[in-house]
Design a protein around this motif. Structure first.
Motif, PDB file in Angstrom:
ATOM      1  N   GLY A 118       0.838  -1.188   0.000  1.00 18.04           N
ATOM      2  CA  GLY A 118       0.000   0.000   0.000  1.00 18.04           C
ATOM      3  C   GLY A 118       0.872   1.237   0.000  1.00 18.04           C
TER       4      GLY A 118
ATOM      5  N   TYR B  56      -2.933   0.631  -4.218  1.00 13.99           N
ATOM      6  CA  TYR B  56      -2.757  -0.720  -3.689  1.00 13.99           C
ATOM      7  C   TYR B  56      -2.184  -1.593  -4.795  1.00 13.99           C
TER       8      TYR B  56
ATOM      9  N   TYR C 161       4.986   3.926   2.227  1.00 16.42           N
ATOM     10  CA  TYR C 161       4.381   2.626   1.963  1.00 16.42           C
ATOM     11  C   TYR C 161       4.435   1.699   3.173  1.00 16.42           C
TER      12      TYR C 161
ATOM     13  N   ILE D 121      -7.320   2.133   2.162  1.00 16.52           N
ATOM     14  CA  ILE D 121      -7.184   0.708   1.879  1.00 16.52           C
ATOM     15  C   ILE D 121      -7.889  -0.062   2.991  1.00 16.52           C
TER      16      ILE D 121
ATOM     17  N   THR E 210      -8.214  -6.683   0.127  1.00 21.43           N
ATOM     18  CA  THR E 210      -6.789  -6.964   0.332  1.00 21.43           C
ATOM     19  C   THR E 210      -6.685  -8.217   1.191  1.00 21.43           C
TER      20      THR E 210
END
Length: 278
Positions: A79, A105, A128, A167, A174
């Motif tokens: 991410g 993502y 990240y 996310i 995910t």
């Protein structure tokens, strides 16, 4: 690759300021025309930043070798949230423009990930988090408008803030990674207070949007054994499951949170009353 071992809560009680900073604080996230990478044994999360200025930057095969695989994302998901100028990320030949406070993502199995800035005078700063993954989910760009926002707090308690969930399951699937960006309103200084722990997940806080004379006092430790770390602009704190994670700034600031662990339920928290803190 900077490796951080897992720390038992009883060990953390005995650490002095330097020891706490050494174990839990990541002081350098961005380096011009390079990437940084901190590997934590806590849920095997990786934390870092990529700052392309005059040239593109790729997280190369040498990272895969350090992880015992062929390439970085062979068994991981990634991410990314850009806190700098406009940038571009190439994933296996497909380019996406990632603007300020936009996210990307990248699913397990991406072999080539290259980061670039659109303008070297305003370089992108790609923060990240990466977590182990067992399934490949599609890559997806998420804008601030596409994130799932939640506004919490009150000016009276100095914690009015908007949590932009980039996310999370409401936005995209995910394996385990969740990330978001929380903005404090002017005059608000506290995040996540009253605080909590979550036994089933760990978390990383990355603080930014501060000047040289601004700092955040990040509260950590067991609820009855609290400690603090003084955090400067663009630094991050690793928070194990047993630790609270809250902070108060000398001025308003912004922070990115990232979580990995057993579930992705945002409100799966063990709340702690302020009267119970020590």
């Amino acid at each position: 690759m900077d490796v951080r071992q897992s720390i038992h809560s009883e060990h953390a009680r005995a650490l002095d300021t330097a020891g706490l900073r050494r174990e839990f604080l990541i002081e350098k996230i961005f380096v011009a025309d390079n990437y940084t990478l901190t590997y934590s044994h806590t849920d095997r999360i990786i934390i870092g930043g990529v700052m392309p200025v005059r040239q593109s930057v790729a997280i190369g095969s040498e990272v895969g070798k350090q992880l015992g695989v062929s390439y970085f994302l062979e068994r991981r998901e990634l991410g990314v949230i850009n806190i700098g100028g406009p940038g571009l990320i190439d994933v296996d030949g497909k380019t996406r423009e990632i603007g300020h406070e936009e996210a990307l993502y990248i699913g397990k199995g991406a072999q080539t990930v290259i980061f670039r800035s659109a303008n070297s005078d305003q370089p992108a700063k790609f923060y990240y988090n990466s977590a182990p993954a067992h399934t490949t989910y599609p890559d997806k760009k998420i804008t601030l408008e596409e994130a799932a926002p939640t506004t919490l707090g009150d000016p009276a308690t100095s914690n009015r803030r908007t949590i932009n969930k980039f996310i999370v399951p409401e936005v995209l699937p995910t394996c385990q990674l969740t990330m978001g960006l929380t903005k404090l309103e002017p005059g608000s200084l506290w995040n996540t207070m009253p605080c909590h722990t979550h036994e089933r997940r760990m978390e990383v806080y990355f603080y930014f949007d501060m000047n040289e004379e601004t700092a955040v006092f990040h509260m950590m430790g067991e609820p009855q054994e609290t400690r603090h770390l003084l955090v400067r602009n663009e630094q991050a704190v690793i928070s194990p499951s047993w630790s609270i994670h809250a902070g108060v700034g000398t001025q308003r600031y912004t922070f990115i949170w990232g979580m990995v662990g057993e579930n992705q339920v945002f409100d799966d928290m063990d709340h702690v009353k302020i009267s119970e803190l020590r």
